[in-house]
Design a protein around this motif. Structure first.
Motif, PDB file in Angstrom:
ATOM      1  N   ASN A   1       6.741   6.178  -5.341  1.00 47.31           N
ATOM      2  CA  ASN A   1       7.330   5.357  -6.397  1.00 47.31           C
ATOM      3  C   ASN A   1       8.815   5.095  -6.205  1.00 47.31           C
ATOM      4  O   ASN A   1       9.439   4.412  -7.012  1.00 47.31           O
ATOM      5  CB  ASN A   1       7.079   5.987  -7.778  1.00 47.31           C
ATOM      6  CG  ASN A   1       7.696   7.381  -7.899  1.00 47.31           C
ATOM      7  OD1 ASN A   1       8.440   7.821  -7.033  1.00 47.31           O
ATOM      8  ND2 ASN A   1       7.366   8.058  -8.984  1.00 47.31           N
TER       9      ASN A   1
ATOM     10  N   ASP B   1       0.829  -1.202   0.000  1.00 55.53           N
ATOM     11  CA  ASP B   1       0.000   0.000   0.000  1.00 55.53           C
ATOM     12  C   ASP B   1       0.869   1.260   0.000  1.00 55.53           C
ATOM     13  O   ASP B   1       0.588   2.222  -0.717  1.00 55.53           O
ATOM     14  CB  ASP B   1      -0.925  -0.010   1.220  1.00 55.53           C
ATOM     15  CG  ASP B   1      -1.880   1.167   1.232  1.00 55.53           C
ATOM     16  OD1 ASP B   1      -2.652   1.308   0.268  1.00 55.53           O
ATOM     17  OD2 ASP B   1      -1.833   1.963   2.193  1.00 55.53           O
TER      18      ASP B   1
ATOM     19  N   LYS C   1       2.444   2.163  -3.394  1.00 60.21           N
ATOM     20  CA  LYS C   1       1.524   2.781  -4.351  1.00 60.21           C
ATOM     21  C   LYS C   1       1.562   4.307  -4.228  1.00 60.21           C
ATOM     22  O   LYS C   1       1.238   5.018  -5.178  1.00 60.21           O
ATOM     23  CB  LYS C   1       0.101   2.278  -4.110  1.00 60.21           C
ATOM     24  CG  LYS C   1      -0.100   0.796  -4.408  1.00 60.21           C
ATOM     25  CD  LYS C   1      -1.507   0.352  -4.054  1.00 60.21           C
ATOM     26  CE  LYS C   1      -1.689  -1.144  -4.280  1.00 60.21           C
ATOM     27  NZ  LYS C   1      -3.034  -1.605  -3.845  1.00 60.21           N
TER      28      LYS C   1
END
Length: 202
Positions: free
Chosen positions: A59, A53, A56
């Motif tokens: 990056n 999570d 996401k």
């Protein structure tokens, strides 16, 4: 310069989300290229889901998922792909001071490694260890002669060039002292170590 932070995690669901978020915030505001290499070492809790999570949203986060093989194997997996000029190894319940990057940039540009004291957190209070060595640039011989207690990570930032050139790895057969062993091997190939009495590692 680019900083690679290596962070193995095993069943760290209570800490890892906050650790990752804090690291991202510190590095984002420090004006340095970075990557966060998280290695999920076969966790049976929600560690992997929390890391996935987080990745996401940032990056620069890289997630490696492996069967439980121990912290040394996890770190070695991360070192295989680390692109940074400098390597800093953390654990899942550690955190860094907001000035970490500026301390590293100030003290490590002329050295192969950076040695600094740890800061221990207990009962809401911080206590910085005394490394009993003055600030400055030391040859490896001078460091050994000056340090009454041999320095091991987490007090060290390593030059990735030396690690990659000499294919240095953490010894996966050791149950304890693997960082000591790695540091001895690293110092066999290094020339200089920068020392600062300013701690940045909690």
């Amino acid at each position: 310069a680019k900083l690679s932070i290596v962070l193995p995690s095993y069943n760290e669901e209570m800490n890892i989300a906050n650790t990752a978020k804090t690291l991202s915030e510190i590095l984002e505001n420090a004006g340095i290229a970075y990557e966060l290499i998280f290695v999920n070492d076969g966790s049976s809790d929600e560690t992997l889901a929390l890391l996935t999570d987080f990745a996401k949203k940032d990056n620069r986060a890289i997630i490696i998922d492996q069967m439980n093989q121990g912290v040394s194997t996890a770190r070695n997996r991360a070192l295989e792909i680390a692109q940074g000029e400098y390597i800093l190894c953390l654990d899942g319940d550690d955190c860094l001071h907001t000035n970490t990057v500026s301390i590293i940039k100030k003290h490590m540009h002329d050295a192969d490694a950076l040695l600094s004291p740890c800061i221990f957190q207990k009962n809401g209070k911080n206590k910085q260890q005394n490394i009993h060595i003055n600030d400055g640039i030391y040859s490896i011989k001078q460091l050994y002669e000056s340090c009454p207690v041999f320095p091991t990570a987490p007090m060290l930032v390593y030059s990735n060039t030396i690690i990659q050139r000499n294919q240095l790895q953490f010894n996966t057969t050791l149950k304890s002292g693997e960082v000591y062993d790695f540091t001895v091997a690293f110092f066999q190939h290094a020339e200089t170590v920068s020392v600062t009495g300013i701690g940045f590692y909690y």
